[in-house]
Design a protein around this motif. Sequence first.
Motif, PDB file in Angstrom:
ATOM      1  N   VAL A 115       0.857  -1.188   0.000  1.00 54.29           N
ATOM      2  CA  VAL A 115       0.000   0.000   0.000  1.00 54.29           C
ATOM      3  C   VAL A 115       0.890   1.234   0.000  1.00 54.29           C
ATOM      4  N   THR A 116       0.594   2.184  -0.891  1.00 51.48           N
ATOM      5  CA  THR A 116       1.371   3.432  -0.918  1.00 51.48           C
ATOM      6  C   THR A 116       0.645   4.563  -0.195  1.00 51.48           C
ATOM      7  N   ARG A 117      -0.697   4.504  -0.196  1.00 49.85           N
ATOM      8  CA  ARG A 117      -1.490   5.520   0.506  1.00 49.85           C
ATOM      9  C   ARG A 117      -2.965   5.146   0.426  1.00 49.85           C
ATOM     10  N   LEU A 118      -3.764   5.807   1.257  1.00 49.79           N
ATOM     11  CA  LEU A 118      -5.218   5.701   1.194  1.00 49.79           C
ATOM     12  C   LEU A 118      -5.766   7.091   0.891  1.00 49.79           C
ATOM     13  N   GLU A 119      -6.952   7.105   0.335  1.00 51.16           N
ATOM     14  CA  GLU A 119      -7.649   8.364   0.103  1.00 51.16           C
ATOM     15  C   GLU A 119      -9.077   8.186   0.608  1.00 51.16           C
ATOM     16  N   TYR A 120      -9.550   9.150   1.402  1.00 49.67           N
ATOM     17  CA  TYR A 120     -10.898   9.085   1.957  1.00 49.67           C
ATOM     18  C   TYR A 120     -11.751  10.223   1.417  1.00 49.67           C
ATOM     19  N   GLN A 121     -13.000   9.897   1.125  1.00 44.84           N
ATOM     20  CA  GLN A 121     -14.006  10.896   0.793  1.00 44.84           C
ATOM     21  C   GLN A 121     -15.250  10.586   1.604  1.00 44.84           C
ATOM     22  N   ALA A 122     -16.044  11.611   1.819  1.00 53.00           N
ATOM     23  CA  ALA A 122     -17.255  11.448   2.620  1.00 53.00           C
ATOM     24  C   ALA A 122     -18.384  12.264   2.026  1.00 53.00           C
ATOM     25  N   TYR A 123     -19.582  11.851   2.338  1.00 52.53           N
ATOM     26  CA  TYR A 123     -20.745  12.708   2.155  1.00 52.53           C
ATOM     27  C   TYR A 123     -20.873  13.388   3.516  1.00 52.53           C
ATOM     28  N   SER A 124     -20.098  14.460   3.697  1.00 54.82           N
ATOM     29  CA  SER A 124     -19.830  15.027   5.012  1.00 54.82           C
ATOM     30  C   SER A 124     -21.069  15.440   5.796  1.00 54.82           C
ATOM     31  N   LYS A 125     -22.035  16.049   5.140  1.00 55.42           N
ATOM     32  CA  LYS A 125     -23.224  16.517   5.854  1.00 55.42           C
ATOM     33  C   LYS A 125     -23.939  15.351   6.538  1.00 55.42           C
ATOM     34  N   LEU A 126     -24.056  14.238   5.850  1.00 56.93           N
ATOM     35  CA  LEU A 126     -24.709  13.063   6.423  1.00 56.93           C
ATOM     36  C   LEU A 126     -23.749  12.305   7.339  1.00 56.93           C
ATOM     37  N   ALA A 127     -22.476  12.242   6.978  1.00 54.58           N
ATOM     38  CA  ALA A 127     -21.491  11.513   7.784  1.00 54.58           C
ATOM     39  C   ALA A 127     -21.365  12.102   9.185  1.00 54.58           C
ATOM     40  N   ILE A 128     -21.308  13.422   9.293  1.00 51.77           N
ATOM     41  CA  ILE A 128     -21.151  14.040  10.611  1.00 51.77           C
ATOM     42  C   ILE A 128     -22.408  13.833  11.449  1.00 51.77           C
ATOM     43  N   LYS A 129     -23.577  13.841  10.810  1.00 54.83           N
ATOM     44  CA  LYS A 129     -24.832  13.570  11.523  1.00 54.83           C
ATOM     45  C   LYS A 129     -24.846  12.126  12.028  1.00 54.83           C
ATOM     46  N   THR A 130     -24.410  11.203  11.207  1.00 47.04           N
ATOM     47  CA  THR A 130     -24.364   9.795  11.615  1.00 47.04           C
ATOM     48  C   THR A 130     -23.381   9.607  12.763  1.00 47.04           C
TER      49      THR A 130
END
Length: 172
Positions: free
Chosen positions: A61-76
């Motif tokens: 593994v050289t790296r990971l990349e994360y994405q989120a649906y932030s508005k819903l993720a923070i609520k969850t």
Amino acid sequence: MTTSYPSTSVEAREEVGRSICVLSYKSLKIDEIIKSVSDDGAGATALFIGTTRNSYQGKVVTRLEYQAYSKLAIKTMTDIIRTVHQSATRSTHYSTPAAVPCIISCAVHHRLGTVPVGEPSIVIAVSSPHRKEAFVACEQILEEVKQRVQIWKREYYEGEKEDEAEWKANSS
């Protein structure tokens, strides 16, 4: 290498009582996260640090990349914290007064964007009067975040083309 992220994958922060949930493109500062849950009534602070490891299923593994649906993720994430506070039970062998909560404070910080090998992608800290409650809550938060929060990761491997990196659900 410049990476652009969807407009829905943005930094977010929400507090729930004395607890906090954060999505950030910046490196996670472990000491600050621990300090954010400190309390003179806490006899224990449980900590989980999830880091990008250098291998997965025989691949480098050289790296990971994360994405989120932030508005819903923070609520969850905040819903998970509320549930942990409400469902925490006191160990039967402790005589701590009922006025003292089983869980004092929680912090959940998750990285977004590129996370190099060796760096934390998630940090969870939980303070409690006693260790058992802190450990149980910390694990419960981790498992719920991985199962429910709208965050996706992309793994990059040595020797593979960048455009072949696959997105994966953030799961156990």
